[in-house]
Design an enzyme around this catalytic site. Sequence first.
Site: not given
Ligand code: NAP
Length: 677
Positions: A29, A104, A170, A660
């Site tokens: 489900s 379900q 649930y 993002e």
């Molecule tokens: P992110 O999620 O956008 O995180 C980047 C981090 O860098 C943020 O915590 C931000 O926090 C910091 N940051 C941004 N600009 C900055 C600056 N000029 N100086 C210092 N810190 C800065 O990107 P990512 O970790 O590189 O990941 C890339 C993509 O991969 C994302 O979309 C993420 O969702 C994906 N991803 C997903 C997973 C998962 O498990 N689902 C795992 C890995 C990656 P602050 O600005 O608050 O400091």
Amino acid sequence: MTKHNKYPNLFSPLDLGFTSIKNRVLMGSMHTGLEEAENGFPRLAAYFAERARGGVGMMITGGISPNMEGGFGAKLSTPEEAEDHKLVTKAVHDVDPDIKICMQILHAGPLAGTPSCVAPSAIPSRISRIVPLGLDEAGVQKQIDDHVQCAKMAQLAGYDGVEIIGSAGYLLSTFLVEKTNQRKDKWGGSYENRMRFPLEIMRRCRAEVGDKFILIFRIAAMDMLQGGMSWDEVVLLGKEMEKAGATIISTHFTWHESTVPTIATMVPRAAFAGVTGRLRKEIKIPTITSNRINMPDVAEQVLVDGHADIVSMARPMLADAELVNKAFEGREDEINTCIACNQACLDHTFTGKSVSCLVNPRAAHETLLNYTTVAKAKRIAVVGAGPAGMAYATVAAERGHKVTLYDGASEIGGQFNLAKKVPGKEEFYETLRYYKRMLEIYRVDVRLNTMVSASDLHKAKYDHVAVATGITPRVPDIQGIDHASVVSYIDVIRGNCEVGQRVAVMGAGGIGFDVSELIMHSGVSAALDKDVFAKEWGIDFENHPRGGVTGVQPEINKADRQVYLLQRKSTPVGRGLGKTTGWTHRISLAQRGVKMINGLEYQKIDDKGLHVTNNGIPDIIEVDTVVVCAGQLSNRSLYDEVVALGADASLIGGAFEAAELDAKAAINQASYLAAEV
Ligand code: NAP
Ligand code: FAD
Ligand code: SF4
């Protein structure tokens, strides 16, 4: 009937006495959101029909509430509502009348999230702020009546049976456990009394629907709650359900409020099947096992080991509707494997978005996204073989276009080649295997080690150029960013640099979390070893204390380092991670002693470490290494250049949008564009 060579158990029928199931694969489900969507049922019918054509033996719909109080989603209590469901049952039975489809019945009880939600006692779930209304005697009887009516309406709608969910926190499960059932009447107190409500529902349903209708009870075989159900209670409930008229017992592991991961990618494959196996020895009716069974060899092994009679593969059927047929035909290398990321399925369910699948955007979108054959093939160049480029190339080639895929690297996969190295993300290898095979099957001309320029593309005169050149890591503008202690996450993951004893991870997005996990890791990945997993998360599979976890202390293998995971935002660290998996990452790092600090401003990096202000107060985080995980910037210059040269081009994935951007968005965008080119 001749036995299947490779999967003799998986492809043997199961005799239920009054009917039989053609093989042992169940699509478990899953709520898709289509159950409540306007005109959702025709889409739901197409979604189930596609899985029926894919060869599955039995399917269970997403949870349907028996009444308004149980309101997790759609309700079924009237003949008018049953009409919608007939679209689904007809679509499935038209494919093959032998395929069983059950509905379900899910009464969410205290998790329904409405002010009128009900429970045995007025005790809220740990994960809900709403205090449910404690049921009085008439209220209990009404809930039982409503379950029976719902089962009757499911029968009227043409389902082969119903599954009644008695787990997850649930309604039915809250009667079973003392902490949520504090009643003093015949529905509470002793275990015999606490079992009465789900047993009464089963007995009454059986009496109403006759003996040729499948009744499945989903039991919390390990509820993962401190003080949860004891093993003896689980077994007794299974036995009593059998007497009350259940056809099959399906095992479930966890309540939503538990703090132990049971389906995330860090959970080893089939980790919980042995628990079903122990219950199977105690009862006579067939059992279903589930959780992290995502490939046919794993499913077959579960059956060989005698752990279950039926194997539930739920999310794997989102990832690949054809999984069963592919296994039957020996085309396992073509299976698009569920990587248990939850990003497009459960995370969407719990944030009110329509469900799909990261690796298969067609899932639950069968009427909207189709890869139709083109009348006239185009010559298409795809630049970049990351998730966006691989998805675009395979979809365009599947439709008949002539596709050339370029990548400067020596292997396909882009950033997935980094992701797969993170402990707990080993499943990402499967996605790369799948795409490699699809590129072969659809005869994509793959040119690796080839950095391609706009003029190369211009000279080759492609009809269309899809630019999927990904990202470049952001280098923050901080004094000392070129200091010897500063390294990029790419070099850390590839093992190209030294990482010291004291480490600052700058940026706490998904990659900051993954890097922290990697550098704090020691020994075998828990995702690959059930015993390591059990130790890390405090589960006792052998002795099965209450809930499987009561009193068991986690034992963590960790590297000898101090890691600081840092961010500038004042929101809690990790808030942006996936709804259904973020907490597992936060707990995992906290258990490894990672210090997570928010609200920082970075001042400079020097021999002493990282100078910050923390809520305005200057501080030095004394570290040997600063790993920059500060997000990314799009690599879009190639696109601008090819467009300037007059090419018809599209920009996809991280090259289109870095902020993002994750693989879910990259594959989704690429697939939709390639479906139209
Ligand atoms: P992110 O999620 O956008 O995180 C980047 C981090 O860098 C943020 O915590 C931000 O926090 C910091 N940051 C941004 N600009 C900055 C600056 N000029 N100086 C210092 N810190 C800065 O990107 P990512 O970790 O590189 O990941 C890339 C993509 O991969 C994302 O979309 C993420 O969702 C994906 N991803 C997903 C997973 C998962 O498990 N689902 C795992 C890995 C990656 P602050 O600005 O608050 O400091
Ligand atoms: P990329 O994967 O960056 O691929 C771009 C490709 O283009 C590269 O292979 C590059 O070599 C090639 N290229 C660039 N320029 C040229 C050129 N001129 N000629 C030829 N080739 C070129 N996302 C999730 O959704 N879930 C996760 O759990 C997750 N975990 C992650 C963990 C880590 C450690 C990392 C690093 C990333 C993770 N991501 C995750 C993010 C995800 O991998 C990216 O969002 C995704 O890879 C973006 O895909 P893309 O195809 O746009 O770009
Ligand atoms: Fe599996 Fe992830 Fe797809 Fe969900 S989104 S079905 S977990 S691959």
